[in-house]
Design a protein around this motif. Structure first.
Motif, short mmCIF file in Angstrom:
data_model
loop_
_atom_site.label_atom_id
_atom_site.label_comp_id
_atom_site.label_asym_id
_atom_site.label_seq_id
_atom_site.Cartn_x
_atom_site.Cartn_y
_atom_site.Cartn_z
N LEU A 70 0.52 -37.16 53.74
CA LEU A 70 -0.47 -36.38 54.51
C LEU A 70 -0.43 -34.90 54.13
O LEU A 70 -1.46 -34.24 54.03
CB LEU A 70 -0.21 -36.55 56.02
N ARG A 71 0.78 -34.37 53.88
CA ARG A 71 0.88 -32.97 53.44
C ARG A 71 0.15 -32.80 52.11
O ARG A 71 -0.56 -31.83 51.89
CB ARG A 71 2.36 -32.56 53.26
N ARG A 72 0.34 -33.76 51.20
CA ARG A 72 -0.30 -33.67 49.88
C ARG A 72 -1.83 -33.77 50.03
O ARG A 72 -2.57 -33.08 49.33
CB ARG A 72 0.22 -34.78 48.95
N LYS A 73 -2.25 -34.61 50.94
CA LYS A 73 -3.69 -34.74 51.17
C LYS A 73 -4.24 -33.42 51.72
O LYS A 73 -5.29 -32.92 51.28
CB LYS A 73 -3.94 -35.88 52.16
N ASN A 74 -3.53 -32.84 52.67
CA ASN A 74 -3.98 -31.56 53.24
C ASN A 74 -4.03 -30.47 52.16
O ASN A 74 -4.94 -29.65 52.15
CB ASN A 74 -3.06 -31.14 54.40
N ALA A 75 -3.03 -30.49 51.27
CA ALA A 75 -3.02 -29.49 50.19
C ALA A 75 -4.25 -29.68 49.30
O ALA A 75 -4.88 -28.71 48.88
CB ALA A 75 -1.74 -29.63 49.36
N SER A 76 -4.62 -30.94 49.05
CA SER A 76 -5.77 -31.14 48.16
C SER A 76 -7.08 -30.73 48.86
O SER A 76 -8.01 -30.24 48.20
CB SER A 76 -5.81 -32.56 47.59
N LYS A 121 6.01 -34.02 41.68
CA LYS A 121 5.31 -34.46 42.89
C LYS A 121 5.73 -33.48 43.98
O LYS A 121 6.87 -33.50 44.47
CB LYS A 121 5.69 -35.89 43.25
N HIS A 122 4.83 -32.58 44.27
CA HIS A 122 5.05 -31.48 45.23
C HIS A 122 4.90 -32.06 46.64
O HIS A 122 4.02 -32.88 46.88
CB HIS A 122 3.93 -30.46 44.94
N VAL A 123 5.77 -31.64 47.57
CA VAL A 123 5.63 -32.19 48.93
C VAL A 123 5.19 -31.14 49.95
O VAL A 123 5.24 -31.39 51.17
CB VAL A 123 6.90 -32.92 49.42
N TYR A 124 4.75 -29.97 49.46
CA TYR A 124 4.10 -28.97 50.31
C TYR A 124 4.80 -28.75 51.65
O TYR A 124 4.19 -28.85 52.70
CB TYR A 124 2.61 -29.32 50.51
#
Ligand code: PLP
Length: 374
Positions: free
Chosen positions: A257-263, A285-288
């Motif tokens: 979800l963090r990665r989705k929010n970052a995108s 693979k960044h986990v923001y």
């Protein structure tokens, strides 16, 4: 009736708690029912589960991330007379842990696109006293570990990864923390995997390092009242471990979800030339843990967002080499120009798994309004 404008907090742990309340409450209550509070079955199980999640053989729970780093360095034999290389743009815990072993902190500047250690500058900082490198996987983005390990092997240095902001992040498919000699994690409440208080963990493939940390975290004891060395009181407690076991099972989902929010942020901010969005290295693979932009108008933008009810943070406003605490190292402005530029220009926007698309839209629309008006 006038509608109240939408506010967006920097992070919000209450939503996550509501989702897992029954399970974490049950886990914590069981510890209380059993009255086993220190180094018991939940710590044991959590250590096994976290090691398996990270792909290492061993994991040793400790009191916090700072102690994880300090005990990992000590168990690698780092101490007085040694030098340890790390970066100036990190939380002070990284360097406190180094100094508190008796070793000297040696800074190397960072890369402007990853905000992590600039690998091409490491060899220039190595001398006969250098014993270790502490790469920090800042904001959830892995440092470039292959060349770091290559340099470490060439000069016979230990590598202790500061993965306190990067639970679950991957470097070329491997979990961060599992690549160096030891990997250190913080379970401070706001981390990607956060306890309900303090907690920390060291992971390693080495049984010697794991065995030393097990002794060091518990007053140097091998068995009760048999003290092999003077140690520390740095144990992970059972209530935290019980809670962390529940949360670990959801970590991959939350990171997704963090990665989705970052995108979503990246997409909305694409046409904002004044703000540089975070770049994800091709190996990463960044986990923001944090979503950090860079802009010359940082302070004004932060104020603007605050006035609109949007939380934003600075990580970190003064690089460590310019902190009073490190006056003794004799650095001056200009010594690490990239870290200094970051300190002046970075701004962390709201980021947590439950953040909605609508909230991100609101943040970005206020950023756009700010740049249009100023
Ligand atoms: C990069 C980094 N290193 C170390 C630490 C120390 O962790 P703790 O606060 O659990 O001692 C933190 C977190 O606060 C951190 O962000």
């Amino acid at each position: 009736m006038r509608m109240k404008a939408m506010e967006v907090p920097f992070f919000d742990l209450t939503q996550q708690y509501r989702l897992i309340r029954d399970e974490v409450n049950a886990g914590a209550l069981q510890v209380m029912e059993d009255c086993r509070f220190v180094l018991g079955e939940d710590v044991n199980s959590f250590e096994r589960e976290f090691a398996s999640f990270c792909g290492t053989e061993y994991a040793v729970g400790v009191a916090n991330g700072t102690d994880a780093l300090r005990l990992a360095l000590l168990s690698c034999g780092i101490g007085r007379g040694n030098e340890v290389i790390t970066v100036p743009n990190t939380f002070i815990a990284t360097t406190e842990a180094i100094s508190q072993t008796g070793a000297k902190v040696v800074f190397v500047d960072v890369n402007l696109s990853t905000y992590n250690i600039e690998v091409s500058r490491i060899e220039g900082a190595i001398n006969e006293r250098t014993r270790a490198i502490v790469p920090v996987h800042l904001f959830g983005q892995p440092a470039d570990m292959d060349p770091i390990m290559e340099i470490a092997r060439k000069y016979n240095l230990e590598v202790v990864e500061d993965a306190c902001q990067a639970h679950g992040a991957e470097y070329k498919g491997k979990k961060v923390g599992s690549i160096g000699d030891a990997g250190c994690f913080s379970f401070y409440p706001s981390k990607n995997l956060g306890a309900f208080g303090d907690g920390g963990m060291v992971i390693t493939h080495g049984n010697k390092i794991a065995a030393k940390i097990e002794i060091l975290r518990d007053h140097g004891q091998l068995r009760k009242y048999q003290h092999m060395v003077e140690g520390y009181n740095s144990r992970l407690d059972e209530i935290q471990a019980a809670i962390l076991r529940v949360k670990l099972r959801r970590l991959d989902g939350w990171n997704k979800l963090r990665r989705k929010n970052a995108s979503i942020y990246n997409e909305f901010l694409e046409d904002v030339d004044e703000a540089v969005t975070p770049s994800e290295a091709e190996y990463a693979k960044h986990v923001y843990h944090l979503y950090v932009i860079r802009t010359r108008r940082r302070d004004e933008l932060q104020e603007w967002l605050k006035s609109k009810g949007i939380g934003a943070g600075l990580h970190y406003p003064i690089p460590l080499h310019l902190q009073k605490a490190y006056e003794n190292l004799g650095h001056k402005e200009g010594d690490f120009p990239v870290a200094e530029e970051c300190a002046k220009q970075i701004l962390s926007l709201p980021m947590f798994p439950e953040l909605t698309r609508e909230e991100i839209e609101k943040v970005v629309s206020e950023i756009k309004t700010f740049f249009a008006r100023h």
